[in-house]
Write a protein that holds these residues in place. Structure first.
Motif, PDB file in Angstrom:
ATOM      1  N   ARG A  18       0.774  -1.441  -0.073  1.00 11.39           N
ATOM      2  CA  ARG A  18      -0.304  -0.300  -0.598  1.00 11.39           C
ATOM      3  C   ARG A  18       0.718   1.166   0.088  1.00 11.39           C
ATOM      4  NH1 ARG A  18      -1.030   1.299   5.443  1.00 11.39           N
ATOM      5  NH2 ARG A  18      -0.093   0.345   6.925  1.00 11.39           N
ATOM      6  N   ARG A  19       0.292   2.554  -0.675  1.00 10.28           N
ATOM      7  CA  ARG A  19       1.101   3.763  -0.243  1.00 10.28           C
ATOM      8  C   ARG A  19       1.131   4.173   1.044  1.00 10.28           C
ATOM      9  NH1 ARG A  19       0.844   7.530  -4.270  1.00 10.28           N
ATOM     10  NH2 ARG A  19      -0.823   6.737  -5.636  1.00 10.28           N
ATOM     11  N   VAL A  20       2.557   3.687   1.910  1.00 10.31           N
ATOM     12  CA  VAL A  20       2.363   4.264   2.958  1.00 10.31           C
ATOM     13  C   VAL A  20       2.460   5.461   3.442  1.00 10.31           C
ATOM     14  CG1 VAL A  20       3.909   3.836   4.853  1.00 10.31           C
ATOM     15  CG2 VAL A  20       3.783   2.219   3.173  1.00 10.31           C
ATOM     16  N   ALA A  21       2.109   6.100   4.478  1.00  8.61           N
ATOM     17  CA  ALA A  21       1.638   7.676   4.325  1.00  8.61           C
ATOM     18  C   ALA A  21       3.042   8.104   5.318  1.00  8.61           C
ATOM     19  CB  ALA A  21       0.257   8.028   4.931  1.00  8.61           C
ATOM     20  N   ARG A  22       3.955   7.761   4.662  1.00 12.72           N
ATOM     21  CA  ARG A  22       4.882   8.940   4.590  1.00 12.72           C
ATOM     22  C   ARG A  22       5.167  10.288   4.189  1.00 12.72           C
ATOM     23  NH1 ARG A  22       7.411   3.237   5.662  1.00 12.72           N
ATOM     24  NH2 ARG A  22       7.571   2.776   7.614  1.00 12.72           N
ATOM     25  N   ARG A  23       6.232  10.535   4.985  1.00 12.65           N
ATOM     26  CA  ARG A  23       6.751  12.611   4.051  1.00 12.65           C
ATOM     27  C   ARG A  23       7.886  11.716   4.093  1.00 12.65           C
ATOM     28  NH1 ARG A  23       2.918  10.378   1.844  1.00 12.65           N
ATOM     29  NH2 ARG A  23       0.948  11.459   1.220  1.00 12.65           N
ATOM     30  N   PRO A  24       8.167  13.116   3.691  1.00 10.17           N
ATOM     31  CA  PRO A  24       9.762  13.100   3.695  1.00 10.17           C
ATOM     32  C   PRO A  24      10.426  13.286   4.961  1.00 10.17           C
ATOM     33  CG  PRO A  24       9.417  14.314   1.640  1.00 10.17           C
ATOM     34  CD  PRO A  24       8.353  13.779   2.406  1.00 10.17           C
ATOM     35  N   ASP A  25       9.924  14.140   5.942  1.00  8.11           N
ATOM     36  CA  ASP A  25       9.917  14.548   7.461  1.00  8.11           C
ATOM     37  C   ASP A  25      10.106  12.956   8.276  1.00  8.11           C
ATOM     38  OD1 ASP A  25       7.143  14.910   7.339  1.00  8.11           O
ATOM     39  OD2 ASP A  25       7.347  15.397   8.614  1.00  8.11           O
ATOM     40  N   ASP A  26       9.641  11.951   7.898  1.00  2.00           N
ATOM     41  CA  ASP A  26       9.873  11.008   8.807  1.00  2.00           C
ATOM     42  C   ASP A  26      11.288  10.538   9.598  1.00  2.00           C
ATOM     43  OD1 ASP A  26       6.675   9.438   7.644  1.00  2.00           O
ATOM     44  OD2 ASP A  26       7.098  10.727   9.254  1.00  2.00           O
ATOM     45  N   ARG A 429      19.421   7.908  -0.824  1.00  3.48           N
ATOM     46  CA  ARG A 429      19.659   5.650  -0.205  1.00  3.48           C
ATOM     47  C   ARG A 429      20.005   5.837   0.748  1.00  3.48           C
ATOM     48  NH1 ARG A 429      24.147   7.234  -4.993  1.00  3.48           N
ATOM     49  NH2 ARG A 429      25.230   7.069  -3.717  1.00  3.48           N
ATOM     50  N   LEU A 430      19.663   6.857   1.805  1.00  2.00           N
ATOM     51  CA  LEU A 430      19.492   6.660   2.939  1.00  2.00           C
ATOM     52  C   LEU A 430      18.250   6.368   3.320  1.00  2.00           C
ATOM     53  CD1 LEU A 430      21.363   9.954   4.748  1.00  2.00           C
ATOM     54  CD2 LEU A 430      22.912   6.699   4.020  1.00  2.00           C
ATOM     55  N   LEU A 431      17.017   6.276   2.840  1.00  2.00           N
ATOM     56  CA  LEU A 431      15.878   5.929   3.266  1.00  2.00           C
ATOM     57  C   LEU A 431      14.440   5.242   2.058  1.00  2.00           C
ATOM     58  CD1 LEU A 431      15.554   9.418   4.083  1.00  2.00           C
ATOM     59  CD2 LEU A 431      15.306   8.517   5.846  1.00  2.00           C
ATOM     60  N   ALA A 432      15.965   4.527   1.076  1.00  2.00           N
ATOM     61  CA  ALA A 432      15.087   3.883   0.532  1.00  2.00           C
ATOM     62  C   ALA A 432      13.691   3.748   0.305  1.00  2.00           C
ATOM     63  CB  ALA A 432      16.551   2.604  -0.389  1.00  2.00           C
ATOM     64  N   ASP A 433      13.467   2.353   1.249  1.00  2.00           N
ATOM     65  CA  ASP A 433      12.515   1.806   1.111  1.00  2.00           C
ATOM     66  C   ASP A 433      11.751   2.852   1.187  1.00  2.00           C
ATOM     67  OD1 ASP A 433      13.228   0.082   1.210  1.00  2.00           O
ATOM     68  OD2 ASP A 433      13.090  -0.741   3.235  1.00  2.00           O
ATOM     69  N   SER A 434      11.572   4.285   2.255  1.00  2.69           N
ATOM     70  CA  SER A 434      10.470   5.086   2.577  1.00  2.69           C
ATOM     71  C   SER A 434      10.407   6.128   1.309  1.00  2.69           C
ATOM     72  CB  SER A 434      11.253   5.661   4.206  1.00  2.69           C
ATOM     73  OG  SER A 434      10.089   6.453   4.236  1.00  2.69           O
ATOM     74  N   VAL A 435      11.229   5.995   0.275  1.00  3.75           N
ATOM     75  CA  VAL A 435      10.816   7.120  -1.061  1.00  3.75           C
ATOM     76  C   VAL A 435      10.824   6.074  -1.865  1.00  3.75           C
ATOM     77  CG1 VAL A 435      12.134   8.283  -3.357  1.00  3.75           C
ATOM     78  CG2 VAL A 435      12.912   8.334   0.302  1.00  3.75           C
ATOM     79  N   GLY A 436      11.022   4.871  -2.112  1.00  5.73           N
ATOM     80  CA  GLY A 436       9.993   3.889  -2.874  1.00  5.73           C
ATOM     81  C   GLY A 436       8.522   3.476  -2.196  1.00  5.73           C
ATOM     82  N   ALA A 437       8.312   3.880  -1.178  1.00  2.00           N
ATOM     83  CA  ALA A 437       7.235   3.822  -0.042  1.00  2.00           C
ATOM     84  C   ALA A 437       6.058   4.509  -1.025  1.00  2.00           C
ATOM     85  CB  ALA A 437       6.919   3.320   0.915  1.00  2.00           C
TER      86      ALA A 437
END
Ligand code: SF4
Length: 445
Positions: A18-26, A429-437
């Motif tokens: 699912r589209r994870v409701a994370r934003r870059p401030d996470d 690249r430090l946040l790869a999964d989060s950005v991809g999510a």
């Protein structure tokens, strides 16, 4: 083994689908920095999007000498592995192979990956039977298939290396994790550094010229200097490939429960983030190229099997907990994935009912497939090729994800090329999964 277990384990956010409701401030969240999960040539790597017309086979062999306290893979403890249990499992795998292979037609075999668990706990004759069954099922083409076996450092496994080589295995993925006995102990690993060194040397003596080493970082009480010493040892040995993993504390594991109960503290996040950059600087300085967020290779030594997952190529997964990427057809233009039951008796019962349908299949809707193409593409350093994406989905990424792209480019986590190609920035690249999510589709989201 956590080495290259893409057949069993996909990144957590991705598995939720699912589209994870994370934003870059996470940025500070521990889970978002999670980096997950590979040759003799890159010639067969598709640019992304297209079907390369070949097949990879993943075989899951789930037993381990003991279960590590941070492991959340589909594993079973074996002390030791009973030969009768082993023989039955091998027969079951052959049954599943025979039943499911027709769905993959007569595609040439690109790769065979024997993962786990600790596959090298299986007797060499069992490994030979599996290799023979798979190579007899799918034809060879001009390029010999990559055949990888996962191995943990141990005396028993070390002594079996020549027999594994004779069985047709041409690549090893070795779960070294660290050369620091204190850290190995804190991680609950069964081996010690001296056995790791002996296993690496024995692998070379047995004729393996394609070795991948797993290295874990951000382990309990591990300092940057400790990690530097581990990197010194890896570089001095000089494997062809290195897979690196930040230790994670999954809630259903003993480590995860210890964190929840306040009995354990995960490493400082800044320290862990610094270690990602430390690993990259040291390995790239030693001639390895970081070609995927967790993977480093010497020229020409990228892992072909794992690339099949990142590039959404066909993979037949066999055994309990194994995942498959089914062939794309006119009726299913974006393919389908299949997950086998994670429980041994459930998988065996499902096999007994219908060996061609032991897993649960999920066809990929176009919106899901688009998100996966970006998520998985961004894990690779080359990123997502807009043209290949457009060939499959009718338009480049920006046509579907303008808002996400703009937001991530603004915070400098994503780089968009002139033609619309996408790749992670150094910070991204430090946040790869989060950005991809950010691109992963959520039903009704
Ligand atoms: S060796 Fe440890 S981490 Fe690897 S699969 Fe077995 S239990 Fe899990």
């Amino acid at each position: 083994m956590e080495s290259e277990e893409v057949g069993v384990k996909a990144p957590r956010d991705y598995r939720r689908g699912r589209r994870v409701a994370r934003r870059p401030d996470d940025r500070g969240s521990a889970s978002v920095r999670r980096m997950t999960e590979p040759g003799h040539t890159e010639a067969h790597l598709a640019p992304g999007g297209g079907d390369d017309g070949r097949v990879g086979v993943y075989v899951h062999l789930p037993w381990c000498e003991r279960v590590c306290p941070y492991c959340d893979f589909a594993v079973l403890a074996a002390r030791p592995l009973d030969p009768g249990v082993e023989d039955r499992y091998v027969e079951d795998l052959r049954t599943e192979l025979a039943a499911r292979a027709p769905a993959f037609g007569d595609r040439p075999l690109a790769s065979l990956y024997l993962g786990g668990g600790t596959p090298a706990l299986f007797r060499p004759e069992s490994i030979a039977r599996l290799v023979d069954a798979v190579t007899a099922t799918f034809p060879a083409d001009a390029s010999a298939p990559e055949i990888t076996l996962e191995l943990n450092p141990s005396t028993v496994e070390r002594e079996r290396l020549p027999a594994f080589r004779a069985a047709g295995v041409n690549r090893l993925s070795i779960g070294i994790q660290s050369f620091d006995d204190g850290l190995l102990k804190r991680l609950g690993r069964a081996h010690r550094a001296v056995v790791a060194e002996e296993t690496l040397a024995a692998a070379r003596r047995a004729g393996f010229d394609d070795l991948s080493v797993d290295l874990i970082f951000a382990g309990p009480d591990q300092s940057a200097a400790d990690l530097d010493r581990d990197l010194d040892r890896v570089i001095a040995f000089g494997p062809e490939h290195v897979s690196t993993y930040e230790l994670t504390f999954e809630s259903e594991t003993p480590f995860g429960r210890a964190v929840s109960a306040g009995r354990m503290t995960p490493p400082d996040e800044e320290l862990a983030a610094g270690m990602i950059e430390q690993v990259e600087a040291r390995l790239e300085g030693a001639g390895y190229r970081r070609y995927e967020v967790s993977s480093y290779a010497r020229p020409g030594r990228r892992a072909r099997h794992n690339a099949r997952y990142w590039q959404r190529q066909a993979v037949l997964g066999l055994g309990m907990g194994a995942h498959s990427t089914e062939v794309r057809t006119p009726a299913r233009p974006h393919g389908a994935r299949r997950a086998n039951p994670r429980d041994l008796s459930a998988w065996q019962a499902a096999l007994a009912r219908d060996p061609a349908e032991a897993g649960e299949e999920e066809g990929l809707e176009v919106a899901v497939a688009r998100g996966e193409a970006i998520f998985l593409g961004l894990r690779q350093i080359e990123g997502v090729a807009a043209q290949a994406f457009a060939e499959e989905f009718g338009a480049p990424p920006r046509a579907f994800f303008a808002e996400e792209i703009d937001r991530l480019v603004r915070v400098e986590w994503l780089v968009e090329g002139e033609g619309g190609d996408l790749r992670l920035s150094r910070a991204g690249r430090l946040l790869a999964d989060s950005v991809g999510a950010e691109f992963v589709f959520v039903e009704g989201g």
